[in-house]
Design an enzyme around this catalytic site. Structure first.
Site, short mmCIF file in Angstrom:
data_model
loop_
_atom_site.label_atom_id
_atom_site.label_comp_id
_atom_site.label_asym_id
_atom_site.label_seq_id
_atom_site.Cartn_x
_atom_site.Cartn_y
_atom_site.Cartn_z
CD GLU A 268 -1.80 -2.33 1.64
OE1 GLU A 268 -0.62 -2.61 1.97
OE2 GLU A 268 -2.73 -3.16 1.74
CG PHE B 298 -9.88 -9.90 10.97
CD1 PHE B 298 -8.61 -10.27 11.40
CD2 PHE B 298 -10.15 -9.96 9.61
CE1 PHE B 298 -7.64 -10.70 10.50
CE2 PHE B 298 -9.18 -10.38 8.70
CZ PHE B 298 -7.92 -10.75 9.15
CD GLN B 299 -7.45 -7.58 7.28
OE1 GLN B 299 -8.34 -7.40 6.47
NE2 GLN B 299 -6.24 -8.04 6.94
CE LYS C 220 -17.12 -7.26 3.25
NZ LYS C 220 -16.43 -8.50 3.54
CG MET D 182 22.00 13.06 4.45
SD MET D 182 23.18 14.20 3.69
CE MET D 182 22.23 14.80 2.28
#
Lengths: 560, 165
Positions: free
Chosen positions: A51, A113-114, A163, A471
């Site tokens: 993602e 969940f999630q 959902k 760096m």
């Protein structure tokens, strides 16, 4: 009137907004959304491998086009994987709409969940965020999300879609206008201060234009060139403003600040007028605040009133779209000549040029960037990673046009460049897109090689491999007594094999004389091409202003 | 210096978090914050007291202005306004001190709203000065609990103060 479900409303709204490409990654909470995309021909969906890759790609797409980037992710880990990319877009004022799945309404708040409270998590790094609670609100929310993301000072907006709302049905009416009583931005709010600004410009003896990302966001580069030429003032462009003024223009000073050119920093310090255009006086530019342009009047043009006098007190603030303001200024100011001042600037430029020593033994990273610039005539799209590679790219790639230098400025996100290059290449399929990378940064999102290959994107990836987090190593060398604590990166990978494992072409270059032929080969190759340049391990980025120091006190400012 | 900000916001969930979060992450100190809806149920009014110098207040107001739900914001510090705060004080009170406490309550035109075996709950409204004074007067008896609402304020006169003054 059509009855659609929430997911279809999202897709229809995207079409109404003219969205052509979205980036994303499916999951349980966005099954309806992905179902609505199935067989969809007007909108192309790019499946990344992470993602974070999707959101950076959407960000790169937005930077290269000026359109709004769009990213999809599922709930929970999908959404939290967007966080870095959202923060990145926020810091650099990039228009972005992130649509995240959420667990069903009835499961919210139960550690389902999630489940993750993504509107809460992203609150400090978004311009606005929505949790959709009723499908009837969805079309309005989509309309508002795009409006907020793309107007005023652009920025990311999150729309979190449970959902069950995505599955619920309602009539689809895309609202023709938005009604947000509290959302206001001033397009051109100047009048009173314009006269003052014009007077200051007309009277200045040693003016410097300090131009930033706002010029690019507003599409004001032509006005900027005309303005600079009319008042004959040197122009320094920030990292975000790179390309807003051609680096090859005689009035161009390059970048100011920590790794800016000595002549830009000297010019700012000695100036009697700083004209800040679409900039936010970032600490990487100003260094020590009380030593920044100590004798100058400060004009500050910005669309965001909160930027005025946030870091540096503006003597003449002009709130508004920089293109509008510049057009007004341009009409009013007198043509000027500043020969003595420009001669002085020219002398600094001659005495303290950007410099490095190329020998025949080992490749200098700056040389690679110069060669990329030469072979692409400064006209390619350059996406950088973050660190030394980024600063060398900014210093040595002479950019001619806006929206072609794509770099994570405010957040400094390692791993940004490759996915951003994917977004850029999708926006400009026939243009040359280079990702200038370090061996550290590229490994932060190297899984996206797979995305580049899957969609046949001919991105050229130039990895400047110094086997260090360069760096950080440079700071350790200069400020921590050369104690290189965990910055040496041994153990690979073999980037050539890595490229090949993903189905891209790869080659390694170890000698200076092979740099140019390798670039020629990469340019001619039809697909994704990775070149690993083995460069001088301990090369540093100079000049350098130590953090918090005055910008005219640089390390390695002159000829070394 | 303490500034009083009057903020009109859209009455939506999450508004208060956004405002409080903005203060926290930018390092501004909220002295008090009181919120409730207005004559229009779609709009809430927040009264914020914030401490800081002019530059801090300038940034606070500008950053608040940027929030999408903020409809109007005014720094009413320099204006003529009426302000009130409500406080509930639970104070130790045995039979020996009860009379003395009741005298104090009378002086401040406060009210006793509950009597326990060895304590009283006192309700008082007034500006911050009065609230502090009553607290100070009752402190010697032993304060068990103090609950303050935070300041609410309204500009005097008929016209609502807008951001421009």
């Amino acid at each position: 009137m059509r009855t659609l479900n929430g997911a279809q409303i999202v897709v229809e709204s995207l079409k109404a907004e003219g969205v052509e490409v979205i980036f994303g990654y499916p999951g349980g909470a966005v099954l309806s959304l992905y179902d609505a995309l199935y067989g969809e021909e007007e909108i192309k969906h790019i499946l990344t491998r992470h993602e974070q890759g999707a959101v950076h790609a959407a960000d790169g797409y937005a930077r290269a086009t000026g359109k709004c980037g769009v990213v999809f992710a599922t709930s929970g880990p999908g959404a939290t994987n967007l966080v870095t990319g959202i923060a990145n877009a926020y810091m650099d004022s990039v228009p972005l709409v992130a649509i995240t799945g959420q667990v069903a309404s009835g499961l919210i708040g139960k550690d389902s969940f999630q489940e993750a409270d993504i509107t809460g998590i992203t609150q400090p790094i978004t311009k606005y965020s929505y949790l959709v609670k009723d499908v009837k609100d969805l079309a309005r929310i989509m309309r508002e999300a795009f409006h907020i993301a793309t107007t005023g000072r652009p920025g990311p907006v999150v729309v979190d879609l449970p959902k069950d709302i995505a599955a619920a049905e309602t009539e689809f009416i895309y609202p023709p206008e938005v009604n947000l009583p509290g959302y206001k931005y001033i397009y051109n709010g100047i009048t009173a201060n314009l006269t003052q600004a014009v007077k200051a410009v007309n009277q200045a003896e040693r003016p410097v234009i300090y131009a930033g990302g706002g010029i690019i966001a507003a599409g004001a580069h032509e006005e900027l060139i005309a303005f600079a030429e009319k008042i004959n003032a040197p122009v320094t462009t920030t990292l975000m403003g790179k390309g807003a003024f051609p680096d090859v223009h005689p009035l161009a000073l390059g970048m100011p600040g920590m790794h800016g050119t000595a002549y830009a920093n000297y010019a700012i310090t000695d100036s009697d007028l700083v004209i800040g255009l679409g900039v936010r006086f970032d600490d990487r530019v100003t260094g020590r605040l009380d030593m920044f342009a100590p004798n100058a009047t400060i004009i500050h043009v910005d669309i965001d009133p909160a930027e005025i006098s946030k870091n540096i007190r503006a003597d003449i603030p002009l709130v508004g779209n920089v293109r509008e303001v510049l057009a007004d200024l341009l009409k009013e100011v007198e043509p000027r000549q500043h020969q003595a001042w420009l001669d002085k600037v020219e002398q600094w430029r001659r005495n303290h040029p950007l410099n490095y020593d190329q020998d025949n033994e080992v490749i200098k990273p700056q040389y690679v960037v110069e060669q990329i610039c030469d072979i692409t005539r400064g006209e390619a799209f350059i996406a950088t990673e973050v660190g030394q590679n980024q600063m060398w790219a900014a210093q040595f790639y002479q950019c001619k046009y806006p929206r072609r230098f794509i770099s994570s400025g405010g957040l400094g996100t390692m791993g940004f460049g490759l996915p951003a290059a994917i977004g850029v290449q999708l926006a400009h399929p026939d243009s040359v897109v280079f990702n200038i990378a370090g061996d550290g940064s590229i490994q932060m999102n190297s899984q996206e090689f797979a995305t580049a290959v899957q969609y046949g994107l001919p991105i050229k990836v130039a990895i400047l491999n110094n086997h260090y987090l360069g760096m950080v190593r440079q700071w350790q060398e200069l400020f921590y007594d050369r104690r290189y604590s965990y910055t040496h990166m041994e153990g690979g990978p073999d980037f050539v094999k890595l490229a090949e494992a993903y189905g891209a072409q790869g080659m390694r270059v170890e000698r200076p004389e092979d740099v140019r032929p390798a670039l020629e080969r990469a340019m001619a190759a039809p697909g994704t091409f990775v070149i690993e340049f083995i460069v001088d391990e301990e090369e540093n980025v100079f000049p350098m202003v130590p953090a918090g120091g005055a910008i005219n006190k640089m390390l390695g400012g002159g000829k070394r | 210096m303490k500034h009083t900000l009057a903020v009109l916001v859209e009455n939506r969930p999450g508004v208060l978090t956004r405002i409080a979060g903005l203060f926290a992450r930018r390092g501004y100190n909220i002295e008090s914050l009181a919120v409730g809806h207005t004559e229009d149920p779609e709009i809430s009014r927040i009264t914020i007291v914030v401490d800081g110098d002019d530059r801090v207040i300038e940034q606070v107001t500008k950053q608040l202005h940027k929030l999408v739900e903020v409809i109007k914001l005014s720094d009413i510090t320099q204006d003529q306004f009426v302000d009130r705060e409500l406080v509930l004080v639970k104070v130790n009170a045995d039979p020996n001190t009860r009379a003395e406490i009741m005298q104090i309550v009378d002086i401040f035109r406060a009210r006793i709203v509950d009597i326990g075996r060895d304590s009283l709950i006192i309700e008082a409204t007034g500006d911050s000065g009065k609230i502090s004074a009553i607290e100070t007067s009752l402190r010697p008896f032993g304060l068990r609990e103090v609950v303050r609402t935070g300041k609410i304020a309204m500009v005097r006169g008929a016209k609502f103060k807008n951001g421009q003054g």
